[in-house]
Scaffold this motif. Structure first.
Motif, PDB file in Angstrom:
ATOM      1  N   LEU A 277      26.865   6.269  41.100  1.00 47.73           N
ATOM      2  CA  LEU A 277      27.112   5.444  39.915  1.00 47.73           C
ATOM      3  C   LEU A 277      27.873   4.176  40.265  1.00 47.73           C
ATOM      4  N   ALA A 278      28.842   4.284  41.160  1.00 48.93           N
ATOM      5  CA  ALA A 278      29.589   3.095  41.585  1.00 48.93           C
ATOM      6  C   ALA A 278      28.673   2.115  42.308  1.00 48.93           C
ATOM      7  N   ASP A 279      27.801   2.631  43.174  1.00 48.62           N
ATOM      8  CA  ASP A 279      26.863   1.766  43.900  1.00 48.62           C
ATOM      9  C   ASP A 279      25.877   1.083  42.953  1.00 48.62           C
ATOM     10  N   VAL A 280      25.336   1.838  42.010  1.00 51.64           N
ATOM     11  CA  VAL A 280      24.376   1.276  41.051  1.00 51.64           C
ATOM     12  C   VAL A 280      25.052   0.201  40.204  1.00 51.64           C
ATOM     13  N   ALA A 281      26.251   0.491  39.730  1.00 50.29           N
ATOM     14  CA  ALA A 281      26.968  -0.490  38.913  1.00 50.29           C
ATOM     15  C   ALA A 281      27.235  -1.763  39.715  1.00 50.29           C
ATOM     16  N   HIS A 282      27.620  -1.600  40.967  1.00 52.61           N
ATOM     17  CA  HIS A 282      27.895  -2.765  41.806  1.00 52.61           C
ATOM     18  C   HIS A 282      26.630  -3.579  42.060  1.00 52.61           C
ATOM     19  N   GLU A 283      25.530  -2.906  42.350  1.00 53.26           N
ATOM     20  CA  GLU A 283      24.278  -3.598  42.645  1.00 53.26           C
ATOM     21  C   GLU A 283      23.704  -4.303  41.421  1.00 53.26           C
ATOM     22  N   LEU A 284      23.916  -3.766  40.230  1.00 55.06           N
ATOM     23  CA  LEU A 284      23.389  -4.395  39.015  1.00 55.06           C
ATOM     24  C   LEU A 284      24.272  -5.529  38.509  1.00 55.06           C
TER      25      LEU A 284
ATOM     26  N   LEU B   4      29.569  22.142  44.338  1.00 57.47           N
ATOM     27  CA  LEU B   4      29.766  21.414  43.084  1.00 57.47           C
ATOM     28  C   LEU B   4      30.678  20.208  43.285  1.00 57.47           C
ATOM     29  N   GLN B   5      31.747  20.403  44.046  1.00 56.21           N
ATOM     30  CA  GLN B   5      32.671  19.304  44.297  1.00 56.21           C
ATOM     31  C   GLN B   5      31.983  18.189  45.092  1.00 56.21           C
ATOM     32  N   HIS B   6      31.194  18.563  46.086  1.00 56.02           N
ATOM     33  CA  HIS B   6      30.458  17.575  46.879  1.00 56.02           C
ATOM     34  C   HIS B   6      29.449  16.821  46.007  1.00 56.02           C
ATOM     35  N   ASN B   7      28.724  17.548  45.178  1.00 54.18           N
ATOM     36  CA  ASN B   7      27.727  16.916  44.305  1.00 54.18           C
ATOM     37  C   ASN B   7      28.378  15.959  43.317  1.00 54.18           C
ATOM     38  N   GLU B   8      29.537  16.336  42.793  1.00 55.73           N
ATOM     39  CA  GLU B   8      30.249  15.456  41.854  1.00 55.73           C
ATOM     40  C   GLU B   8      30.678  14.170  42.551  1.00 55.73           C
ATOM     41  N   GLN B   9      31.162  14.283  43.786  1.00 56.39           N
ATOM     42  CA  GLN B   9      31.568  13.091  44.528  1.00 56.39           C
ATOM     43  C   GLN B   9      30.367  12.204  44.822  1.00 56.39           C
ATOM     44  N   GLU B  10      29.250  12.806  45.190  1.00 60.15           N
ATOM     45  CA  GLU B  10      28.030  12.034  45.437  1.00 60.15           C
ATOM     46  C   GLU B  10      27.564  11.325  44.168  1.00 60.15           C
ATOM     47  N   ARG B  11      27.660  12.003  43.019  1.00 59.13           N
ATOM     48  CA  ARG B  11      27.268  11.399  41.744  1.00 59.13           C
ATOM     49  C   ARG B  11      28.151  10.189  41.438  1.00 59.13           C
ATOM     50  N   ARG B  12      29.449  10.348  41.642  1.00 60.99           N
ATOM     51  CA  ARG B  12      30.368   9.229  41.393  1.00 60.99           C
ATOM     52  C   ARG B  12      30.066   8.047  42.309  1.00 60.99           C
ATOM     53  N   ASN B  13      29.805   8.342  43.580  1.00 61.38           N
ATOM     54  CA  ASN B  13      29.481   7.279  44.533  1.00 61.38           C
ATOM     55  C   ASN B  13      28.199   6.562  44.134  1.00 61.38           C
TER      56      ASN B  13
END
Length: 73
Positions: free
Chosen positions: A50-57, A39-48
């Motif tokens: 979202l950060a990548d998508v926000a940066h790319e857009l 769960l902790q790994h999945n949450e970190q991947e989700r945050r990463n």
């Protein structure tokens, strides 16, 4: 075990339980800790992600906004 489960349910994904006691309790503790790690790994991947998508857009949206402002002027 109950306290750790409640902590994870409320969002504290860093909570783990000590592996001790009879074999069945040890297996349950190992499974719980593995689940919390996942769960902790999945949450970190989700945050990463979202950060990548926000940066790319951000860049294309800024270009579009600049062009629209130019058209309006």
């Amino acid at each position: 075990m109950i306290g750790a489960a409640q902590a994870v349910a409320s969002g504290d994904l860093s909570r783990r339980v000590r592996v001790q006691g009879p074999d069945d309790l040890r297996a349950l503790s190992d499974s719980f800790n593995h689940m919390a790690d996942a769960l902790q790994h999945n949450e970190q991947e989700r945050r990463n992600l979202l950060a990548d998508v926000a940066h790319e857009l951000r860049t294309p949206l800024t270009v579009i906004r600049g062009r629209l402002e130019g058209i309006l002027d």
